[in-house]
Design a protein around this motif. Sequence first.
Motif, mmCIF file in Angstrom:
data_model
loop_
_atom_site.group_PDB
_atom_site.id
_atom_site.type_symbol
_atom_site.label_atom_id
_atom_site.label_comp_id
_atom_site.label_asym_id
_atom_site.label_seq_id
_atom_site.Cartn_x
_atom_site.Cartn_y
_atom_site.Cartn_z
ATOM 1 N N LEU A 42 0.829 -1.207 0.000
ATOM 2 C CA LEU A 42 0.000 0.000 0.000
ATOM 3 C C LEU A 42 0.866 1.260 0.000
ATOM 4 C CD1 LEU A 42 -2.801 -1.081 2.497
ATOM 5 C CD2 LEU A 42 -3.016 -0.785 0.026
ATOM 6 N N LEU A 43 1.977 1.221 0.728
ATOM 7 C CA LEU A 43 2.861 2.383 0.770
ATOM 8 C C LEU A 43 3.550 2.614 -0.574
ATOM 9 C CD1 LEU A 43 4.505 1.935 4.302
ATOM 10 C CD2 LEU A 43 2.767 3.615 3.619
ATOM 11 N N LYS A 44 3.816 1.527 -1.295
ATOM 12 C CA LYS A 44 4.493 1.645 -2.588
ATOM 13 C C LYS A 44 3.531 1.950 -3.732
ATOM 14 C CE LYS A 44 8.194 -1.593 -1.299
ATOM 15 N NZ LYS A 44 8.746 -2.947 -1.523
ATOM 16 N N MET A 45 2.244 1.748 -3.493
ATOM 17 C CA MET A 45 1.254 1.887 -4.553
ATOM 18 C C MET A 45 1.258 3.260 -5.234
ATOM 19 S SD MET A 45 -2.096 3.091 -5.145
ATOM 20 C CE MET A 45 -2.962 3.030 -3.581
ATOM 21 N N PRO A 46 1.330 4.392 -4.475
ATOM 22 C CA PRO A 46 1.318 5.686 -5.172
ATOM 23 C C PRO A 46 2.447 5.843 -6.179
ATOM 24 C CG PRO A 46 0.873 5.982 -2.832
ATOM 25 C CD PRO A 46 1.289 4.558 -3.010
ATOM 26 N N ARG A 47 3.648 5.410 -5.812
ATOM 27 C CA ARG A 47 4.765 5.533 -6.761
ATOM 28 C C ARG A 47 4.565 4.616 -7.966
ATOM 29 N NH1 ARG A 47 9.349 3.335 -8.560
ATOM 30 N NH2 ARG A 47 11.095 4.735 -9.029
ATOM 31 N N ASP A 52 5.373 3.870 -12.637
ATOM 32 C CA ASP A 52 5.387 2.664 -13.468
ATOM 33 C C ASP A 52 4.179 2.586 -14.398
ATOM 34 O OD1 ASP A 52 7.778 1.098 -12.263
ATOM 35 O OD2 ASP A 52 6.602 1.667 -10.528
ATOM 36 N N LEU A 53 2.989 2.793 -13.836
ATOM 37 C CA LEU A 53 1.797 2.736 -14.667
ATOM 38 C C LEU A 53 1.800 3.860 -15.698
ATOM 39 C CD1 LEU A 53 -1.800 1.954 -13.609
ATOM 40 C CD2 LEU A 53 -1.382 4.081 -14.809
ATOM 41 N N HIS A 54 2.157 5.055 -15.267
ATOM 42 C CA HIS A 54 2.112 6.176 -16.202
ATOM 43 C C HIS A 54 3.243 6.127 -17.223
ATOM 44 C CE1 HIS A 54 -1.117 9.086 -15.953
ATOM 45 N NE2 HIS A 54 -1.328 8.593 -14.747
ATOM 46 N N HIS A 55 4.255 5.308 -16.977
ATOM 47 C CA HIS A 55 5.275 5.090 -18.005
ATOM 48 C C HIS A 55 4.643 4.438 -19.230
ATOM 49 C CE1 HIS A 55 9.059 3.959 -19.885
ATOM 50 N NE2 HIS A 55 8.621 2.719 -19.956
ATOM 51 N N PHE A 199 -0.507 -5.088 -4.699
ATOM 52 C CA PHE A 199 -0.311 -6.514 -4.409
ATOM 53 C C PHE A 199 -0.009 -7.319 -5.676
ATOM 54 C CE2 PHE A 199 -3.769 -5.131 -1.311
ATOM 55 C CZ PHE A 199 -2.842 -4.711 -0.355
ATOM 56 N N HIS A 200 0.655 -6.705 -6.618
ATOM 57 C CA HIS A 200 0.961 -7.339 -7.905
ATOM 58 C C HIS A 200 1.715 -8.650 -7.699
ATOM 59 C CE1 HIS A 200 2.258 -7.737 -12.094
ATOM 60 N NE2 HIS A 200 1.457 -6.745 -12.407
ATOM 61 N N GLU A 207 10.591 -2.820 -8.846
ATOM 62 C CA GLU A 207 11.759 -2.556 -8.014
ATOM 63 C C GLU A 207 12.864 -1.902 -8.828
ATOM 64 O OE1 GLU A 207 12.840 -6.229 -6.203
ATOM 65 O OE2 GLU A 207 10.907 -6.479 -5.188
ATOM 66 N N ASP A 208 13.453 -0.855 -8.263
ATOM 67 C CA ASP A 208 14.548 -0.152 -8.928
ATOM 68 C C ASP A 208 15.730 -1.095 -9.126
ATOM 69 O OD1 ASP A 208 13.176 2.237 -9.018
ATOM 70 O OD2 ASP A 208 13.894 2.903 -7.061
ATOM 71 N N GLY A 209 16.247 -1.133 -10.352
ATOM 72 C CA GLY A 209 17.430 -1.931 -10.647
ATOM 73 C C GLY A 209 17.170 -3.417 -10.728
#
Length: 669
Positions: A42-47, A52-55, A199-200, A207-209
Amino acid sequence: MITSLLSVLIFIALALAVIGAVRRARLWRQGQANPVDIIGGLLKMPRRYLVDLHHVVARDKAMSNTHVATAGGFVASAVLIVLVHLFELDSRILAWALLLTTATMFTGAIFVYRRRIDPPARLSKGPWMRLPKSLLVFAASFFVLTLPAAGILPEGTGGWLLAVVLTAGIVWGMGEMFFGMTWGGPMKHAFAGALHLAFHRRAERFEDGAGRSTGLKAIDLTAAKLGVEKPADFKWNQLLGFDACVQCGRCEAACPAFAAGQPLNPKKLIQDMVVGLAGGTDVNYAGSPYPGKPIGEHGGNAHSPIVKGLVDAETLWSCTTCRACVEECPMMIEHVDAIVDMRRFLTLEKGATPNKGPEVLENLIATDNPGGFEPGSRMHWAADLSIPVLADVKQTEVLFWVGDGGFDMRNQRTLRSFVKLLKAAKVEFAVLAHEERDSGDVARRLGDEATFQQLAKRNIKTLSQYGFKRIVTCDPHSFHVLKNEYGELGGHYEVLHHTTYLNELVQSGALQVSKHQGGSVTYHDPCYLGRYNGEYEAPRELLRSLGIEVKEMERSGFRSRCCGGGGGAPITDIPGKQRIPDMRMDDARATGAEIVAVGCPQCTAMLEGVVEPRPEIKDIAELLVAALVEVDEPAGQKSTGQKAAVQTAEPVKMAAASKAAAAKTGEPA
């Protein structure tokens, strides 16, 4: 009047949304357990949403801006509506902020409305046609309602008629936005999509990298049921992902099987899984059907079989696993994972692989290769090349993974070209020869996880006996499996595609080439090199090193059209209105190029199977060999790795091997 009703209406809308959310979650939880980090997700969802989605969404700039204005305006407006109109906070600043967000949402909704006036064929219609109107009504109603709170109009302005109109608009807009998000409707994708990102099933995609996440996940072969028979057999967060579908049809537009008229539409497939969540039929589906299959004939529920209920088996076998659908999906849904999961049940539990599938799987078990060739003949093509064998030298710089192209006379030209290039660059390399087995790619894509794991574990055991730094192969399918799917079974290697490695040699000066002297060139991106592994530049840089200005096809790079050779599609051979390789060759012809450069034996076979006249098909290794600058060696010096070489056959034996291969492939010896 409206002021006294508004708090009640907002409270009812929020309460219904909560009840609907619980109901929706119960539908998802019909699936199998799959642990997730709830708080972390949930904390990672906004980013994940904003980056990622908007990419993916940003590939269409106009729709990206529209989405930011509409969705961003709605989320901000919803929060401010609760503060200003439910909790009745007396703040001009909050009221003005609400005016701004509703105006932004209204502006975005205008563009959504214009797009829906004459929508592209890929867009689902039905309830989606009312969504722009609902967005406009929601934004306009709350904008007008907030004017008094912002001090622009006095309280009570407009009389009873305006109050009735605003009340109707608020009920309509809130019903679509909040009720529709959780009980079902066009806005459902917003609620399910946000949680899907949190929850993908492939959290490593964000994840970065971490790189790309494209390898199929292994299954426990001791489980009571292998593969997915019913919707409830999917992991619960896979079901959540299906529910996130926005029905934009980007996957439909990218799918080569759909374009060829085969009975597959990735969007329809996902919507059929959504039908299976709650039970029902596809009669209300408002998008493009599976080619050749009418709407309204399929249905089921979470606990009934998918095949012959929600979908027909040929729909699943039409997929080439090219990942074009996954690459284009703005909600980051994993269509290919779902299809292979369902294939696994058909193959492992039912033995229902169509057409040549059973023969190929039997060959893999009996001879370690899909063609049923004598395993010891894998290196007959190299009898005169003096290639070192790893069993003799024990360790080497580069392990050359030959792949099943060693049994194919056409691909043997590519392999010989690559060997010549390695020798010209004085690379220390060796092959496994008769110890090499099929990588297992075909078995896994056909759903035979058992045979894949057997082949993979035997290859891993063999590789563990020797020392090498890198594996290099000319086959993107072997490259992908060795690099991304052996690790789960204990095999961790640095694996390179031959174009990547050759580019390193050329750029370092170890391999010197002159200018290309042939015709004009276009390049076909193999799916398992490009979309699966993100390698688009190395093949093009190699071609530029030859002085070639690539004539790009309209669909190239991450949007390249599949050749039709992946996922076991040539084996299952589901008919359509046209062949996928014919469509791809039309793309190539449109460039006016005389040569199609490729980097995959499957692509070579599929494209050369197109009737002439057509451009010539050449592997990049073949183009490099033709331009190779020979460097004289000092007297008495030999290229590295010339000891302990393969010397397997005399000319008579080579002729016999060629005839045997011809008998298998149907080509003249």
